[in-house]
Structure formats: structure tokens, C-alpha cells
Design an enzyme around this catalytic site. Structure first.
Site, PDB file in Angstrom:
ATOM      1  N   HIS A  40       0.820  -1.390  -0.032  1.00  0.00           N
ATOM      2  CA  HIS A  40      -0.059  -0.168  -0.132  1.00  0.00           C
ATOM      3  C   HIS A  40       0.818   1.410  -0.016  1.00  0.00           C
ATOM      4  O   HIS A  40       0.160   2.374  -0.178  1.00  0.00           O
ATOM      5  CB  HIS A  40      -0.975   0.085   1.060  1.00  0.00           C
ATOM      6  N   LYS A  68      -5.442  -9.666  -7.717  1.00  0.00           N
ATOM      7  CA  LYS A  68      -6.172  -8.945  -6.734  1.00  0.00           C
ATOM      8  C   LYS A  68      -7.131  -7.915  -7.089  1.00  0.00           C
ATOM      9  O   LYS A  68      -6.636  -7.155  -8.011  1.00  0.00           O
ATOM     10  CB  LYS A  68      -5.025  -8.325  -5.786  1.00  0.00           C
ATOM     11  N   THR A  72      -5.220  -0.280  -2.976  1.00  0.00           N
ATOM     12  CA  THR A  72      -4.836   1.285  -2.927  1.00  0.00           C
ATOM     13  C   THR A  72      -3.359   1.148  -2.566  1.00  0.00           C
ATOM     14  O   THR A  72      -3.049   0.848  -1.700  1.00  0.00           O
ATOM     15  CB  THR A  72      -5.739   1.844  -1.941  1.00  0.00           C
ATOM     16  N   HIS A 144      -2.882  -2.730   8.390  1.00  0.00           N
ATOM     17  CA  HIS A 144      -4.164  -3.133   7.432  1.00  0.00           C
ATOM     18  C   HIS A 144      -4.704  -2.223   6.618  1.00  0.00           C
ATOM     19  O   HIS A 144      -4.913  -1.314   7.381  1.00  0.00           O
ATOM     20  CB  HIS A 144      -4.845  -4.229   8.406  1.00  0.00           C
TER      21      HIS A 144
END
Length: 147
Positions: A40, A68, A72, A144
Site C-alpha cells: 500500500h 487482486k 490502494t 492493514h
């Protein structure tokens, strides 16, 4: 200009490694933090087009076995992203209370639906927007991307 970019990239890498040494996260937290960085974080990238998504998704190993669907990339340095962890806790999608929100510049990569791994194809959307990330540990590190 190219030399400046290399120095800037090297400096960011050194700062990230120094942070990992000084912070000393647990093994599990460090693994999740490293995964978050790989999937990310792209501080130098400007994002913006489909080619960026196609290349980055492949480089960051998110197209090996299957495409996937959505990912982002955050275009901020890790210090700015970590500062989101110090904002007020909010509920994550899974109900845990370790999420935090902030506004950052991002590129959202959405799989087109007509490609197969490892040659996945993506559509890019770049904008500053609100993101929600989960943070864990002491000190808290992003682990996460929630939404």
C-alpha cells in the site's frame, strides 16, 4: 534530477529501516507492517494511470497466482501514514476498534475483470481521499488497509 530521486529513495529506505530498528515491533507486527508497506505505500509515485497500476501490482507481487481485485497505493511518506495511527480509534469493517482515518493522496487500482494472472490489467483512479487503516502494537504501526 535523477540523482536527486535516487538520493531521496535511498533516504526514505534508510529512514524506514532505522524506524524498524528503533521501534522494535514484535515479529508478527513487523511482518504485517512490512506487508502493509509492500502492498500500500508508494511515497514517490504519482499514480494516476492504468499503466502505473499494471506495473505496481505486478512489481509488488499481487498478480502472481490470481489478480487482486482492488488495491490502494498511498502516496505519502511512512511518517505521515503513521501519524494516522494517532488519531481517534474508529471501528474497522471486522468490528475491531483499532482503525483510524485520515486524508491522503491515493491511487485505487481496480482489476478490469477481463484479465488472467499473471497478466492482470487494472484501471486507476487517483485522488486525495479519506482512508481507514488498522494499527497495532506499541508504538502503533499501520498493519492493514481497511477502506
Amino acid at each position: 534530477m535523477m540523482a536527486f530521486q535516487r538520493i531521496h529513495s535511498l533516504l526514505l529506505l534508510v529512514l524506514t529501516l532505522l524506524e524498524l530498528v528503533l521501534v522494535r515491533p514484535s515479529y508478527g507486527q513487523n511482518r504485517m507492517f512490512q506487508r502493509f508497506l509492500r502492498q500500500h505505500v508508494d511515497p514517490q509515485g504519482a499514480g494516476g494511470n492504468d499503466g502505473y497500476c499494471n506495473l505496481m501490482m505486478q512489481r509488488r507481487r499481487m498478480t502472481q497466482n490470481q489478480c487482486k481485485r482492488v488495491n490502494t497505493f498511498i502516496h505519502e511518506d511512512i511518517w505521515n501514514i503513521r501519524s494516522i495511527c494517532s488519531t481517534t480509534n474508529i471501528p474497522c469493517k471486522n468490528g475491531r476498534m483499532n482503525c483510524h482515518e485520515g486524508v491522503v493522496k491515493v491511487t485505487d487500482c481496480r482489476e478490469t475483470g477481463s484479465s488472467r494472472a499473471p497478466n492482470c490489467r487494472y484501471r486507476a483512479t487517483t485522488s486525495p481521499r479519506r482512508v481507514v487503516i488498522a494499527c497495532d502494537g506499541s508504538p502503533e504501526l499501520p498493519v492493514h488497509f481497511d477502506r
